[in-house]
Design a protein around this motif. Structure first.
Motif: not given
Length: 501
Positions: A417-418, A384-386, A441, A427, A396, A415, A424
């Motif tokens: 997250l994408r 995951a990333e965002g 995460l 989170e 990430q 967060l 998005t």
């Protein structure tokens, strides 16, 4: 150099746990990769709650993810086809080729092992098909003859795959001559035939003083030494594989202006490499608080790490008196961070109605975040990333958890997250005063800008921090340099045998 079209393999087996097999394998992977070889790491069976998520949504031991990084490639589920994640003293979750197949008690796993050998060989051969060289790491000790029946971790795998073995001994703990010769004594003739030589690891002082020791070992084994590896100071800057590393003495944190972070040493602590970037930062002291100790009153941050058995570890947390210490910390205005299982503990309630992580049940949480968690459904495994909601920093990492978390506290996410479609999703959660936060995460603090911003908010001033990813890469290069000086790499490569198709 490996001839074109020939795939070779070499297996490192230790005389005991924590002799440095994982680190040696990572250094050899980097050294031979720098020589232009396509190198792949492999560990047929691992036992660790420090795990990593692969791009295909599987999970493997963290050590193999580091070794993949040393090879300059993304980790895959085939690099560690059998992973045991302890949940109790006698039971563990069994991960096969990246996916959980359920839980097993120690006795039941012994009967399961023969069924897992074909899966391990399948993964090994898939890796070999894309490599010039496979560096294999054993688990625990090659001398555990009481566990030899159906073994897939050490000599059982080596015999099945016909791969040569190098025995690794740790001289720092003492008794390395006896441990190597004793291991040799309990091996069968077929197993001894696979042994090509030895490596002495973690030497402190003048290696020339151990010349007689090397001679004695070689005379008893009839095998050469591939070298004596001095203690590598940079090892502390690389992720540790298992929790034994948390039991070692920690440096004092008496410096003025130091940010003090306390991490309760949970009984089933998991993915504690989340702390590595914070440990590496100058001006930051991360201390693992051992059972029986109080949470110090001068901490700036209490960080609750991941857990493989969240309800059991929540009870363990309370039994140490840490809940009372944590309440006092919050009253003093301290920060609290919960990661994965630690995030779940910060909520109002945790329920495990199906007994996924232990006996069915539920317990009140620490009530520092207005969320509730039910352990149910499929395990979430994804990269995951965002971005962070407070500072907008890029983040990430990966999610690896059972459980669905709900509640009003999610309206203040940590967060965003994408998703795969570019949208998005929120989170994690942050308390109304911003001092308590939780997230699923893993790897959150590896993001340099996010980590620096987090620390700057605590110290209330900006400071230059490290680039953690670049530091790990530089340490892997330094480790490879170290091994190139002290090991006979050409002789080791020559000892590697062609893989049987």
């Amino acid at each position: 150099m490996v001839p074109c079209g020939v795939v070779r393999a070499l297996m490192l087996q230790g005389t005991g746990s924590d002799v440095g097999k994982s680190l040696l394998a990572a250094g050899l992977c980097r050294a031979w990769t720098r020589q232009g070889l396509r190198v792949r790491p492999f560990k047929p069976q691992n036992m660790s709650n420090n795990a990593a998520v692969t791009a295909d949504g599987g999970e493997i031991g963290r050590a193999q993810a580091l070794q993949a990084l040393a090879c300059g490639i993304p980790p895959s589920s085939d690099m560690n086809p059998v992973l045991l994640k302890p949940q109790t003293d006698v039971g563990a979750q069994v991960i096969v080729q990246g996916r959980s197949i359920g839980n097993a008690q120690a006795g039941a796993f012994q009967t399961l092992k023969p069924q897992l050998l074909p899966r391990a060989l399948e993964s090994f051969r898939r890796l070999a098909a894309e490599a010039d060289l496979v560096v294999i790491e054993g688990a625990g000790s090659a001398a555990e003859v009481n566990l030899r029946e159906g073994d897939i971790a050490n000599m059982g795998f080596a015999l099945a795959a016909s791969v040569p073995v190098v025995l690794v001994g740790d001289i720092d703990r003492g008794g390395v001559i006896a441990s190597l010769i004793g291991t040799w004594v309990v091996l069968t003739e077929a197993e001894r035939a696979l042994v090509r030589g030895t490596i002495i690891n973690k030497f402190r002082g003048d290696p020339n003083l151990f010349a007689d020791g090397l001679r004695i070992i070689s005379e008893h084994l009839g095998r050469p030494s591939f070298g004596v590896v001095p203690w590598f100071e940079g090892a502390a800057r690389l992720p540790a594989e298992d929790a034994v590393a948390l039991e070692k003495p920690q440096p004092a944190d008496d410096g003025a202006g130091v940010i003090r972070i306390g991490v309760p040493r949970l009984a089933r602590i998991a993915n504690f490499d989340d702390l590595d970037p914070l440990i590496a930062e100058p001006g930051v002291s991360v201390r693992f608080i051992q059972p029986g100790e109080a949470l110090p009153g001068d901490l700036d941050v209490v960080l609750l790490p991941g857990s493989k058995a969240t309800l059991a570890d929540l009870a363990f947390f309370r039994a140490q008196g840490w809940e009372i210490d944590l309440q006092a910390h919050v009253r003093r205005g301290g920060f609290v961070v919960g990661l994965c299982g630690g995030y779940q503990m910060l909520g109002r309630l945790i329920a495990d109605p199906g007994g996924i992580e232990g006996p069915p049940g539920e317990a009140a949480g620490l009530s520092l975040l207005d969320v509730t968690t039910v352990l149910e459904g499929e395990k979430v495994l994804r990269l995951a990333e965002g971005t962070a909601c407070i500072g907008g920093e890029a983040v990430q990492g990966y999610e690896m958890h059972i459980g669905r978390t709900t509640g009003a506290g999610l309206s203040r996410p940590l967060l965003r997250l994408r998703d795969g479609d570019g949208t998005t999703q929120p989170e994690g959660a942050v308390s109304t005063d911003g001092r308590v936060m939780g997230s699923y995460l893993h790897g959150l603090f590896q993001a340099d800008v996010f980590r620096h911003g987090f620390l700057d908010r605590i110290r209330r001033r900006p400071e230059n921090g490290i680039a953690f990813g670049a530091s790990v890469e530089a340490t892997l290069d330094a480790l490879a340099d170290h091994l190139e000086v002290h090991l006979e790499l050409n002789a080791l490569l020559a000892a590697a045998a062609p893989v049987r198709a």
